[in-house]
Design a protein around this motif. Structure first.
Motif, PDB file in Angstrom:
ATOM      1  N   ASP A 144      -9.121  -2.246  -2.581  1.00  0.00           N
ATOM      2  CA  ASP A 144      -8.841  -3.628  -2.131  1.00  0.00           C
ATOM      3  C   ASP A 144      -7.385  -3.748  -1.695  1.00  0.00           C
ATOM      4  O   ASP A 144      -7.060  -4.487  -0.781  1.00  0.00           O
ATOM      5  CB  ASP A 144      -9.056  -4.633  -3.283  1.00  0.00           C
ATOM      6  N   LEU A 145      -6.522  -3.038  -2.424  1.00  0.00           N
ATOM      7  CA  LEU A 145      -5.082  -3.155  -2.181  1.00  0.00           C
ATOM      8  C   LEU A 145      -4.424  -1.786  -2.309  1.00  0.00           C
ATOM      9  O   LEU A 145      -4.698  -1.044  -3.248  1.00  0.00           O
ATOM     10  CB  LEU A 145      -4.467  -4.124  -3.212  1.00  0.00           C
ATOM     11  N   CYS A 146      -3.563  -1.468  -1.356  1.00  0.00           N
ATOM     12  CA  CYS A 146      -2.705  -0.294  -1.477  1.00  0.00           C
ATOM     13  C   CYS A 146      -1.266  -0.802  -1.465  1.00  0.00           C
ATOM     14  O   CYS A 146      -0.918  -1.678  -0.665  1.00  0.00           O
ATOM     15  CB  CYS A 146      -2.945   0.665  -0.315  1.00  0.00           C
ATOM     16  N   VAL A 147      -0.454  -0.300  -2.383  1.00  0.00           N
ATOM     17  CA  VAL A 147       0.953  -0.714  -2.467  1.00  0.00           C
ATOM     18  C   VAL A 147       1.839   0.525  -2.399  1.00  0.00           C
ATOM     19  O   VAL A 147       1.427   1.620  -2.770  1.00  0.00           O
ATOM     20  CB  VAL A 147       1.252  -1.483  -3.783  1.00  0.00           C
ATOM     21  N   SER A 148       3.070   0.327  -1.920  1.00  0.00           N
ATOM     22  CA  SER A 148       4.027   1.427  -1.935  1.00  0.00           C
ATOM     23  C   SER A 148       5.451   0.883  -1.941  1.00  0.00           C
ATOM     24  O   SER A 148       5.795   0.003  -1.154  1.00  0.00           O
ATOM     25  CB  SER A 148       3.825   2.331  -0.724  1.00  0.00           C
ATOM     26  N   ARG A 149       6.243   1.459  -2.849  1.00  0.00           N
ATOM     27  CA  ARG A 149       7.687   1.162  -2.853  1.00  0.00           C
ATOM     28  C   ARG A 149       8.453   2.353  -2.271  1.00  0.00           C
ATOM     29  O   ARG A 149       9.666   2.423  -2.379  1.00  0.00           O
ATOM     30  CB  ARG A 149       8.192   0.903  -4.292  1.00  0.00           C
TER      31      ARG A 149
END
Length: 240
Positions: A144-149
């Motif tokens: 549903d969600l991909c995140v990256s810092r």
């Protein structure tokens, strides 16, 4: 030693997140384990308690400014490093099924130990490159969600991250300062990969003058099978 959690509590309140005592304890445990392990391996340059609360924990949780986390079921964190933003999001939103990917085995081992220590379930860390796991049916277009810092430019990050996002899902890139120009330059690449820039949210970290931004990219259509290109290529030759 007793910790003063005012910064975390106030910051979470600002973000509309209520932490239970158990969750506060998990944040303290994670901090202690991070600092202890950091003595023998390079996990973070930030180790002072207040700074970790602001620059790692609250910064990680800030994606609630861009998306309703209660509606997200599955999340992938690409280039998670010492577990940011994945671990703070999992602590604050225990319902999440989370997968954290990193290319360094030592960091993945640290994360697995952290999950055991904190009693976190429904979270796993995987060791490898984003380009390779994205070709795997088990992971491709499943989140549903991909995140990256991670610090790569947005075109490169989009090639790493959008293949993991299901159609109708979201990729959120954590950035510092102003990213309008970078987002415009990456727009063509994002479209090729099946995404569309929805918005950019600008904010300051609580009790600081640190400018942060979240680039919110919606997944509109399936990513063509040839992306991501082979390991190293997205970084060396960003799509344009």
């Amino acid at each position: 030693m007793p910790y003063n959690l005012t910064t975390l509590e106030n910051g979470c309140r600002e973000l509309g997140i209520e932490l239970s005592q158990k969750q506060k304890n998990q944040f303290i445990q994670f901090y202690e384990f991070l600092v202890e392990k950091n003595k023998v391996m390079n996990l973070t340059g930030i180790t002072e308690f207040e700074e970790v609360l602001t620059k790692h924990f609250l910064d990680s949780l800030a994606c609630v400014k861009a998306i309703d986390m209660t509606k997200v079921k599955t999340i992938m964190d690409i280039g998670t490093g010492a577990g940011f933003p994945g671990v703070p999001l999992k602590i604050a939103f225990p319902h999440l099924e989370a997968c954290l990917l990193d290319s360094l085995k030592k960091r993945v081992n640290f994360l697995e130990e952290s999950f055991d220590l904190l009693g976190l379930e429904g979270i796993k860390a995987i060791h490898g490159r984003a380009e390779e796991y994205a070709k795997n049916k088990e992971y491709r277009e499943k989140y549903d969600l991909c995140v990256s810092r991670a610090v790569s430019n947005l075109a490169t990050l989009s090639e790493y991250c959008l293949p993991y996002v299901k159609i109708g899902g979201t990729f959120i890139s954590y950035k510092s300062g102003t990213v309008q120009e970078e987002a415009e330059e990456a727009e063509k690449a994002i479209n090729i990969l099946g995404g569309q820039v929805k918005d950019i949210t600008y904010f300051k970290l609580p009790d600081s003058e640190i400018d942060r931004s979240l680039v919110i990219i919606n997944k509109k259509k399936s990513t063509p099978g040839k992306y991501p290109r082979k390991a190293g290529t997205p970084l060396k030759e960003p799509l344009s």
